[in-house]
Structure formats: C-alpha cells, structure tokens
Write a protein that holds these residues in place. Structure first.
Motif, PDB file in Angstrom:
ATOM      1  N   TRP A  53       0.837  -1.203   0.000  1.00 20.75           N
ATOM      2  CA  TRP A  53       0.000   0.000   0.000  1.00 20.75           C
ATOM      3  C   TRP A  53       0.876   1.260   0.000  1.00 20.75           C
ATOM      4  O   TRP A  53       0.598   2.219  -0.722  1.00 20.75           O
ATOM      5  N   THR A  54       1.922   1.250   0.813  1.00 19.78           N
ATOM      6  CA  THR A  54       2.799   2.419   0.890  1.00 19.78           C
ATOM      7  C   THR A  54       3.422   2.714  -0.466  1.00 19.78           C
ATOM      8  O   THR A  54       3.430   3.863  -0.923  1.00 19.78           O
ATOM      9  N   ASP A  55       3.956   1.686  -1.106  1.00 19.08           N
ATOM     10  CA  ASP A  55       4.585   1.875  -2.413  1.00 19.08           C
ATOM     11  C   ASP A  55       3.573   2.378  -3.445  1.00 19.08           C
ATOM     12  O   ASP A  55       3.881   3.274  -4.248  1.00 19.08           O
ATOM     13  N   THR A  69       7.158  13.055  -2.918  1.00 12.97           N
ATOM     14  CA  THR A  69       6.808  12.151  -1.820  1.00 12.97           C
ATOM     15  C   THR A  69       7.956  11.196  -1.493  1.00 12.97           C
ATOM     16  O   THR A  69       8.556  10.612  -2.408  1.00 12.97           O
ATOM     17  N   ILE A  70       8.252  11.073  -0.220  1.00 11.62           N
ATOM     18  CA  ILE A  70       9.186  10.056   0.247  1.00 11.62           C
ATOM     19  C   ILE A  70       8.448   9.155   1.223  1.00 11.62           C
ATOM     20  O   ILE A  70       7.387   9.516   1.746  1.00 11.62           O
ATOM     21  N   ILE A 156       5.400  15.483   0.867  1.00 10.60           N
ATOM     22  CA  ILE A 156       4.722  14.480   1.694  1.00 10.60           C
ATOM     23  C   ILE A 156       5.738  13.448   2.164  1.00 10.60           C
ATOM     24  O   ILE A 156       6.581  13.000   1.384  1.00 10.60           O
ATOM     25  N   ILE A 157       5.647  13.056   3.424  1.00 13.16           N
ATOM     26  CA  ILE A 157       6.345  11.869   3.888  1.00 13.16           C
ATOM     27  C   ILE A 157       5.292  10.852   4.299  1.00 13.16           C
ATOM     28  O   ILE A 157       4.382  11.157   5.081  1.00 13.16           O
ATOM     29  N   LEU A 158       5.402   9.669   3.765  1.00 12.95           N
ATOM     30  CA  LEU A 158       4.494   8.572   4.080  1.00 12.95           C
ATOM     31  C   LEU A 158       5.215   7.666   5.072  1.00 12.95           C
ATOM     32  O   LEU A 158       6.221   7.040   4.741  1.00 12.95           O
ATOM     33  N   PHE A 159       4.722   7.628   6.289  1.00 13.27           N
ATOM     34  CA  PHE A 159       5.379   6.917   7.395  1.00 13.27           C
ATOM     35  C   PHE A 159       4.523   5.730   7.792  1.00 13.27           C
ATOM     36  O   PHE A 159       3.412   5.888   8.273  1.00 13.27           O
TER      37      PHE A 159
END
Length: 310
Positions: A53-55, A69-70, A156-159
């Motif tokens: 999902w993150t990818d 986005t990272i 955006i950072i997706l953590f």
C-alpha cells in the motif's frame, strides 16, 4: 485481492479522501515561516499489505498528483544489531523483547533526529535497516549508504508501521486489561487473547515505551493524516502472514513455516488487544484539521468498508 497488487481504483478511492487535506496543508505552508511536509501515517495489521500500500500510494502521489513524496518505515528506525542483541540478553525472560518489533526496540534518538531534520535542515538522510543482515537478525545500513534528499523537495512523507497510531493506556487500565484477559493455555488455533502469555511487567514495559514514542515522534501531534488498514476478523492476520510466507518458500526457497508464523504473529497480538479499539475510535479526537480513514479488509484483503473517523 492478494497483497502483491492493489487495484488502481482502490488507491484512487483512498486518495480522494486524503488529497483535500494535503492541498489544505500545502496552502497553509505558503504563509508559514517554517515549512513542514505533510505527514501521512499508515498503520496496518501484520500481513495486511502495508509495504505494498505504501509503495502504491507513494507512486500515485508522485506520478499522478505530482507531489514530491518520500516514504519511511518504522522498521527502518530499529536499534542497530548490537543494541538489539544487548536488549534481548539483558531481558532474557521477556518474550516481547527477544526479537525486533515491539515498542522499545526502536532508536528514539534516531527517530527524533530524522523528523526534526524534515523541518530544520536543508537536507535529510533517510535511515535504512536491512533485515537480512546477521543471519536474519537484521542490522542498520551504514549511514553513508542512506538516500539523501533536499527537504525543499519533499511535499509528503508517508510513514508506515504496524504500531503507528497506537496510543498508550493509563498504566492502571493496562494492568486491568491484563488481569481480565483469558487463559492463555487454551484457545483457538489462531489466538487473539494472548496477554496472559506475558508477565504483566513486560506488558507495562511495552506500554511505557509506546508512551515515549508518542511523545517524541509518533503521537497525533506529529501526523497530519492516518490511514488504517484493519480487518473484520483479527484472526485473519495469521492467514495473511501464512500466505506471504508460503509464497516466499515457493519462490525463494526460504520462509517461516505455518507453526513459526503463528508464534511470530502471537508476538504482536498483545498490542492489538490493548490498542486497536482506541485506534478505531480515532487518533485525532479534538484536533482540528486532521483526518483518519479506516479501511476494512476481508480475509482476501478485499476492501469491504471505508470509514472516515472524525
């Protein structure tokens, strides 16, 4: 739906809820003296497909919506190998600390330093942990090999992480939960009542570590939005992880047996028992401008409900 592929329409449906919050944040940032990226937290049960999902979300945010986005996994913030070994050897009776995973096995200094650098540094280096090192015990990738990126290039950072969004209980409440738990010596093949398999002081230790995490880098004040991958039946976690490990055994010749998966998942179950109900009620209660989405998956990881949490 398998964990290996998420339909593009599902990703678009989820992002339709989140993008308005991203746009609002970026607009506000235009007039702020100190810039900060939008922190999109993603939490999910073992085997739910967090990494996939993150990818998929990060790729869509970059390529379809043009957001820089990272992404970072909580797993990349583990203590280094020697410190993990020291932790387990100094706590030999604590089953929750014999392997990496629980609150208490991550490097809080590294975590705080990373998130602060998003705001007050011109560039950041993204930590990385290699689970294959030291015969599978894992170790930190040397810092000179970490990816470095200018903070001005981050919208955006997706953590993501399995316990991201969990909030500690008052110690007395955690103690009462443990006292009310069922008998751990009997039960179903896929147990979801496991607290009594651990000494109460070990349960309370994880709760204290979680409290520290939330204060320093993982509480509601640190996130802008939370996406929660949940299920309608907690026992699905065992089936999901077994499916993943069977695929690994088939294609790579290595992976946990079903019995090892049950033991592995049981190590995470106490935290689910303690914290999932509160997470489902909402992480951002009373905090304006933030959002939470609960995505409920069935046994095949198909979305059966999407619930916006006020």
């Amino acid at each position: 739906m398998g964990a290996s592929k998420i339909p593009a329409e599902d990703i678009d449906t989820i992002l339709n809820h989140i993008i308005p919050h991203i746009k609002q944040h970026i607009t506000i940032q235009l007039t702020c003296p100190t810039k900060s990226p939008f922190v999109l937290a993603l939490t999910g049960l073992q085997g739910s497909g967090k990494s996939t999902w993150t990818d998929a979300l990060a790729s869509t945010l970059r390529n379809k919506h043009n957001y820089k986005t990272i992404n970072l996994s909580l797993d990349d913030l583990y203590l280094d190998h020697d410190d993990l070994v020291k932790l387990r050897e100094t706590n030999p009776s604590n089953k929750l600390l014999q392997a990496r995973g629980q609150p208490g096995t991550h490097d809080t200094t590294l975590s705080v330093s990373f998130f602060r650098s998003l705001i007050d540094s011109e560039e950041i280096s993204i930590p990385s942990f290699d689970k294959s090192l030291f015969n599978g015990e894992g170790g930190r990738v040397p810092s000179h090999q970490w990816e470095t990126i200018a903070t001005c290039d981050i919208d955006i950072i997706l953590f993501e992480g399995w316990c991201v969004g969990f909030q500690p209980l008052a110690e007395e409440k955690a103690q009462l939960r443990w006292e009310a738990a069922g008998d751990a010596t009997c039960g179903p093949a896929y147990p979801t009542d496991t607290l009594k398999e651990h000494a109460v002081e070990h349960i309370l230790g994880v709760n204290r570590s979680l409290r520290q995490y939330c204060e320093l880098f993982m509480g509601p004040k640190h996130f802008n939005y939370l996406l929660h991958l949940d299920t309608d039946n907690l026992a699905n976690v065992y089936e999901w992880r077994m499916e993943q490990e069977r695929a690994l055994r088939q294609y790579k010749g290595t992976g946990m047996t079903d019995e090892e998966v049950i033991k592995f998942v049981k190590g995470y179950m106490p935290a689910y028992e303690l914290y999932l109900n509160q997470l489902r009620k909402g992480l951002f209660a009373g905090i304006e401008g933030k959002g939470q989405l609960r995505v409920v998956l069935d046994q095949r990881r198909k979305i059966i409900a999407i619930k916006s949490i006020a």
